[in-house]
Design an enzyme around this catalytic site. Structure first.
Site, mmCIF file in Angstrom:
data_model
loop_
_atom_site.group_PDB
_atom_site.id
_atom_site.type_symbol
_atom_site.label_atom_id
_atom_site.label_comp_id
_atom_site.label_asym_id
_atom_site.label_seq_id
_atom_site.Cartn_x
_atom_site.Cartn_y
_atom_site.Cartn_z
ATOM 1 C CE1 TYR A 181 -4.962 -5.032 1.367
ATOM 2 C CE2 TYR A 181 -2.593 -4.814 1.675
ATOM 3 C CZ TYR A 181 -3.876 -4.664 2.148
ATOM 4 O OH TYR A 181 -4.084 -4.140 3.401
ATOM 5 C CB SER A 196 -1.249 -1.517 3.443
ATOM 6 O OG SER A 196 -0.300 -2.552 3.649
#
Length: 249
Positions: A158, A144
């Site tokens: 995350y 990501s």
């Protein structure tokens, strides 16, 4: 990608589904994993079949090591080989600041987003590495842009999990480069997927998209094309690298 199959974790929705469908259109055999939505996974597999590929849906909770072992056993039984792995499955929890994090949330995020992909990669290497008698293959880890940006005030846990996945990508790529396995990563940015609802803000991409250099959020299919290329022979000299699909951010 040969006569084996490509395993796509978290393939029932979002980027994973887009990857599975893109592979199906290329005539690949694809194993799609899901955790809860069996119907969605079956729909993806049906579409793969309609477009010339072969699809298999397998339930697997990547927080459970036993599920991962059973998953690879199912791949062996159904397809007799593995040519590619897309470590796509991940979880995202509600937006919060660091001081609001609790240990159980951290354990969940790190188990699914870091340990799960590492165990899947371990099983893939055991099957694909020439060191173990395999014919080689490719692994793509779906990271990501958060690994670079940190997601302050939203998902630092995350983001940290994806940073760990980036480090693992680089280390594993160097470890197996001489064994016929290429390992790369794609780092999506703000993509229209259901995952943002999991974090408590379904409209997050609409909010942030206009502020990006390209002025919009991305589509899962745009990320999928990068992943499929990295799996392909067209990327035969590419390993240990990262493709940002993030609209310039």
């Amino acid at each position: 990608m040969g006569s084996g199959c490509v395993l796509v974790t978290g393939g029932s929705r979002g980027i994973g589904a887009a990857v599975a469908l893109a592979l199906g259109r290329r005539g690949e055999r694809v194993c799609v994993t899901y955790r809860k939505d069996a119907q969605a996974a079956e729909r993806v597999c049906e579409e793969i079949g309609r477009t010339g590929g072969v699809g298999l849906a397998v339930r697997a909770d990547l927080a459970e090591a036993a599920d991962i072992e059973e998953l690879f056993g199912a791949v062996d039984a159904e397809f007799g080989g593995l040519t590619g792995l897309v470590n796509n499955a991940a979880i995202l929890e509600k937006q919060c600041r660091t001081e609001e994090l609790d240990v159980e949330r951290l354990r969940r995020v790190m188990t699914v987003n870091v340990i799960g992909p590492m165990l899947c990669a371990r099983n893939a290497v055991r099957r694909m590495s020439t060191r173990h008698g395999g014919g080689g293959g490719a692994i793509v880890n779906v990271s990501s842009a958060a690994a670079r940006l940190g997601s302050p005030g939203e998902y630092v846990d995350y983001a940290a999990s994806k940073g760990a996945l980036d480090t693992f990508t680089r280390g594993l790529a160097l470890e197996v480069a001489g064994e016929g396995i290429r390992v790369n990563s794609v780092r999506p940015g703000f993509i229209y997927t259901e995952m943002h609802a999991d974090g408590g803000e379904p409209g997050r991409v609409d909010r942030i998209g206009p502020t990006l250099p390209m002025g919009r959020g991305g589509r899962p299919e745009e990320v999928a094309e990068a992943i499929v290329w990295l799996l392909s022979e067209q990327a035969s000299y590419v390993t240990g690298t990262f493709i940002d699909v993030a609209g310039g951010r």
